[in-house]
Design a protein around this motif. Structure first.
Motif, PDB file in Angstrom:
ATOM      1  N   VAL A 124     -11.147  10.241 -18.675  1.00 36.97           N
ATOM      2  CA  VAL A 124     -11.301   9.626 -17.354  1.00 36.97           C
ATOM      3  C   VAL A 124     -10.036   8.840 -17.021  1.00 36.97           C
ATOM      4  N   ASP A 125      -9.550   8.078 -17.984  1.00 38.80           N
ATOM      5  CA  ASP A 125      -8.316   7.316 -17.790  1.00 38.80           C
ATOM      6  C   ASP A 125      -7.131   8.254 -17.581  1.00 38.80           C
ATOM      7  N   TYR A 126      -7.096   9.312 -18.389  1.00 43.60           N
ATOM      8  CA  TYR A 126      -6.002  10.281 -18.268  1.00 43.60           C
ATOM      9  C   TYR A 126      -6.006  10.925 -16.882  1.00 43.60           C
ATOM     10  N   ALA A 127      -7.198  11.353 -16.415  1.00 39.60           N
ATOM     11  CA  ALA A 127      -7.303  11.997 -15.111  1.00 39.60           C
ATOM     12  C   ALA A 127      -6.939  11.032 -13.982  1.00 39.60           C
ATOM     13  N   THR A 128      -7.268   9.757 -14.165  1.00 39.34           N
ATOM     14  CA  THR A 128      -6.877   8.755 -13.173  1.00 39.34           C
ATOM     15  C   THR A 128      -5.358   8.684 -13.068  1.00 39.34           C
ATOM     16  N   GLY A 129      -4.684   8.736 -14.220  1.00 43.09           N
ATOM     17  CA  GLY A 129      -3.217   8.744 -14.209  1.00 43.09           C
ATOM     18  C   GLY A 129      -2.662   9.980 -13.530  1.00 43.09           C
ATOM     19  N   VAL A 130      -3.309  11.119 -13.761  1.00 43.62           N
ATOM     20  CA  VAL A 130      -2.885  12.357 -13.091  1.00 43.62           C
ATOM     21  C   VAL A 130      -3.013  12.211 -11.581  1.00 43.62           C
ATOM     22  N   GLU A 131      -4.119  11.642 -11.124  1.00 44.05           N
ATOM     23  CA  GLU A 131      -4.339  11.463  -9.686  1.00 44.05           C
ATOM     24  C   GLU A 131      -3.310  10.506  -9.080  1.00 44.05           C
ATOM     25  N   VAL A 132      -2.928   9.495  -9.829  1.00 42.51           N
ATOM     26  CA  VAL A 132      -1.877   8.585  -9.344  1.00 42.51           C
ATOM     27  C   VAL A 132      -0.581   9.367  -9.138  1.00 42.51           C
ATOM     28  N   GLY A 133      -0.270  10.231 -10.093  1.00 42.21           N
ATOM     29  CA  GLY A 133       0.930  11.059  -9.952  1.00 42.21           C
ATOM     30  C   GLY A 133       0.874  11.967  -8.748  1.00 42.21           C
ATOM     31  N   ILE A 143      -7.994  19.474 -12.815  1.00 42.32           N
ATOM     32  CA  ILE A 143      -7.642  18.062 -12.604  1.00 42.32           C
ATOM     33  C   ILE A 143      -6.742  17.580 -13.734  1.00 42.32           C
ATOM     34  N   LEU A 144      -7.066  17.974 -14.970  1.00 44.32           N
ATOM     35  CA  LEU A 144      -6.275  17.548 -16.122  1.00 44.32           C
ATOM     36  C   LEU A 144      -4.872  18.144 -16.109  1.00 44.32           C
ATOM     37  N   LEU A 145      -4.690  19.218 -15.336  1.00 43.50           N
ATOM     38  CA  LEU A 145      -3.379  19.874 -15.226  1.00 43.50           C
ATOM     39  C   LEU A 145      -2.676  19.557 -13.910  1.00 43.50           C
ATOM     40  N   ALA A 146      -3.241  18.631 -13.145  1.00 41.65           N
ATOM     41  CA  ALA A 146      -2.651  18.242 -11.849  1.00 41.65           C
ATOM     42  C   ALA A 146      -2.561  19.426 -10.896  1.00 41.65           C
ATOM     43  N   ILE A 147      -3.638  20.237 -10.876  1.00 40.40           N
ATOM     44  CA  ILE A 147      -3.689  21.401  -9.993  1.00 40.40           C
ATOM     45  C   ILE A 147      -4.728  21.173  -8.912  1.00 40.40           C
ATOM     46  N   ARG A 148      -4.372  21.501  -7.664  1.00 38.00           N
ATOM     47  CA  ARG A 148      -5.322  21.495  -6.557  1.00 38.00           C
ATOM     48  C   ARG A 148      -5.523  22.942  -6.108  1.00 38.00           C
ATOM     49  N   PHE A 149      -6.699  23.495  -6.365  1.00 36.80           N
ATOM     50  CA  PHE A 149      -7.002  24.840  -5.899  1.00 36.80           C
ATOM     51  C   PHE A 149      -7.543  24.767  -4.474  1.00 36.80           C
ATOM     52  N   LYS A 150      -6.944  25.541  -3.569  1.00 34.96           N
ATOM     53  CA  LYS A 150      -7.407  25.549  -2.185  1.00 34.96           C
ATOM     54  C   LYS A 150      -8.442  26.657  -1.941  1.00 34.96           C
ATOM     55  N   ASN A 169     -11.781   7.866  -5.488  1.00 28.54           N
ATOM     56  CA  ASN A 169     -12.719   8.798  -4.846  1.00 28.54           C
ATOM     57  C   ASN A 169     -12.578  10.212  -5.396  1.00 28.54           C
ATOM     58  N   ASN A 170     -11.360  10.578  -5.813  1.00 29.92           N
ATOM     59  CA  ASN A 170     -11.144  11.916  -6.381  1.00 29.92           C
ATOM     60  C   ASN A 170     -11.660  12.019  -7.813  1.00 29.92           C
ATOM     61  N   ILE A 171     -11.691  10.900  -8.525  1.00 27.37           N
ATOM     62  CA  ILE A 171     -12.120  10.913  -9.926  1.00 27.37           C
ATOM     63  C   ILE A 171     -13.625  10.725 -10.068  1.00 27.37           C
ATOM     64  N   ASP A 173       0.806  -1.220   0.000  1.00 27.42           N
ATOM     65  CA  ASP A 173       0.000   0.000   0.000  1.00 27.42           C
ATOM     66  C   ASP A 173       0.842   1.273   0.000  1.00 27.42           C
ATOM     67  N   TYR A 174       2.157   1.142  -0.114  1.00 24.96           N
ATOM     68  CA  TYR A 174       3.038   2.315  -0.150  1.00 24.96           C
ATOM     69  C   TYR A 174       2.927   3.055  -1.483  1.00 24.96           C
ATOM     70  N   PHE A 175       2.751   2.334  -2.569  1.00 22.44           N
ATOM     71  CA  PHE A 175       2.903   2.922  -3.892  1.00 22.44           C
ATOM     72  C   PHE A 175       1.762   3.868  -4.270  1.00 22.44           C
ATOM     73  N   VAL A 176       0.540   3.391  -4.201  1.00 22.91           N
ATOM     74  CA  VAL A 176      -0.615   4.211  -4.576  1.00 22.91           C
ATOM     75  C   VAL A 176      -1.762   3.924  -3.612  1.00 22.91           C
ATOM     76  N   LYS A 177      -2.394   4.975  -3.145  1.00 25.41           N
ATOM     77  CA  LYS A 177      -3.598   4.810  -2.338  1.00 25.41           C
ATOM     78  C   LYS A 177      -4.782   4.838  -3.304  1.00 25.41           C
ATOM     79  N   TRP A 178      -5.102   3.661  -3.831  1.00 27.08           N
ATOM     80  CA  TRP A 178      -6.065   3.582  -4.932  1.00 27.08           C
ATOM     81  C   TRP A 178      -7.455   4.063  -4.546  1.00 27.08           C
ATOM     82  N   GLU A 179      -7.872   3.810  -3.337  1.00 28.95           N
ATOM     83  CA  GLU A 179      -9.202   4.251  -2.918  1.00 28.95           C
ATOM     84  C   GLU A 179      -9.315   5.775  -3.007  1.00 28.95           C
ATOM     85  N   LYS A 180      -8.252   6.461  -2.590  1.00 26.14           N
ATOM     86  CA  LYS A 180      -8.236   7.925  -2.669  1.00 26.14           C
ATOM     87  C   LYS A 180      -8.278   8.391  -4.117  1.00 26.14           C
ATOM     88  N   VAL A 181      -7.503   7.737  -4.983  1.00 23.91           N
ATOM     89  CA  VAL A 181      -7.482   8.096  -6.399  1.00 23.91           C
ATOM     90  C   VAL A 181      -8.873   7.973  -7.008  1.00 23.91           C
TER      91      VAL A 181
END
Length: 304
Positions: free
Chosen positions: A149-158, A84-91, A43-45, A33-41
């Motif tokens: 959707v697949d692309y955004a999933t990859g972004v979330e993994v990153g 999301i497509l640009l790997a940006i998190r706006f706070k 849930n974000n998508i 479970d170190y590599f990717v927290k898939w549930e979080k990924v």
């Protein structure tokens, strides 16, 4: 001679310390479970799948800007997935108002607002201009991605990879808790995780004097009113943090010992090979310094 030295039948404290150093887990403690927290990924998508699928209709189109403007006017929520497509998190909403330098000679700016909920024609065109300018337009026009959707999933993994540093610490805590839970079940004892003075009083009615109100212990075991406090960490690499931690724990050990509480530091990792002296300083001033190999060999049950 230390209590721990006698408990483990070593001939001297030096022999015990050499054993601790020689049995450090130099290969790390990486678990699956170190590599990717898939549930979080996922849930974000999931909340944005509809909008991402709407944007999929643009893939392969020639006039992306014009087509996206139409989509924004018809489905304004698609604007929400552009970050999301640009790997940006706006706070904050303020961060969604982006200024792009359009001329380095004069430092003129183009202004884009991704916070607009119901954009008009001009605002939709502005957002489409931003989409094209940041490279997303060419990405989907040239069919370099087949499904957003697949692309955004990859972004979330990153993005999730940024959390690996914290997960490394949690993996050590989880490894230690495995042994703590095992011993407590066998001896019918209770323990707390990430406990402060308030939690300890609530669970067991024991009052503590604390050096600071925010103080939390990684684990606390209660053996018929006798408390054992645990601090846990793992260091793959060296650095000044190791020395400062060792110094802090010398003081912490003295503070808790003064209240008849046993303080136990469980640490491990190849990082200590470059910081043997501060670790030895703690070892010489405290009773209990453990590593994972010692837990594996059943030291907790003997100690408690």
């Amino acid at each position: 001679m230390k209590k721990l030295t006698n408990l483990l039948d070593f001939n001297s404290d030096d022999e015990l310390f050499d054993y601790i150093i020689s049995t450090l887990k130099l290969k790390g403690i990486t678990q699956w479970d170190y590599f990717v927290k898939w549930e979080k990924v996922h849930n974000n998508i999931e909340p944005h799948e509809v909008e991402l699928n709407i944007l999929n209709v643009l893939i392969g189109k020639e006039n992306i800007k014009e087509e996206l403007t139409k989509l924004i006017l018809q489905y304004p929520k698609v604007v929400n997935v552009i970050p999301i497509l640009l790997a940006i998190r706006f706070k904050t909403k303020k961060e969604q108002k982006i200024n792009i330098v359009s001329d380095l000679k004069t430092f003129q700016y183009d202004h884009f607002d991704l916070s607009i909920k119901a954009p008009n024609q001009q605002e939709a065109e502005s957002i489409s201009t931003f989409f094209m300018g940041c490279g997303l337009g060419d990405l989907i026009k040239d069919k370099r991605v087949k499904n957003l959707v697949d692309y955004a999933t990859g972004v979330e993994v990153g993005l999730d990879s940024n959390g690996r540093k914290n997960r490394g610490g949690h993996q050590m805590e989880n490894a230690v808790e495995f042994y703590i839970n095992e011993v407590c079940q066998e001896l019918n004892l209770s323990y707390l995780k990430e406990a402060n003075a308030t939690a300890i009083k609530s669970a067991w009615g024991i009052e503590l004097a604390v050096d600071k109100s925010s103080r939390r212990l990684d684990y606390v075991i209660n053996n018929n009113g006798k408390l054992y406090f645990f601090e846990v960490n793992f260091y793959n690499s060296g650095g000044s943090k190791l020395k400062s931690t060792a110094t802090e724990y010398v003081n912490m050990n003295q503070y808790w010992n003064a209240q008849n509480i046993e303080f136990i530091w469980i640490t491990d990792g190849a990082g200590w090979l470059s910081a043997v002296l501060p670790l030895r300083e703690y070892f010489d001033k405290a009773e209990y310094l453990l590593n994972l190999e010692m837990l594996k060999n059943g030291i907790l049950k003997k100690l408690i």
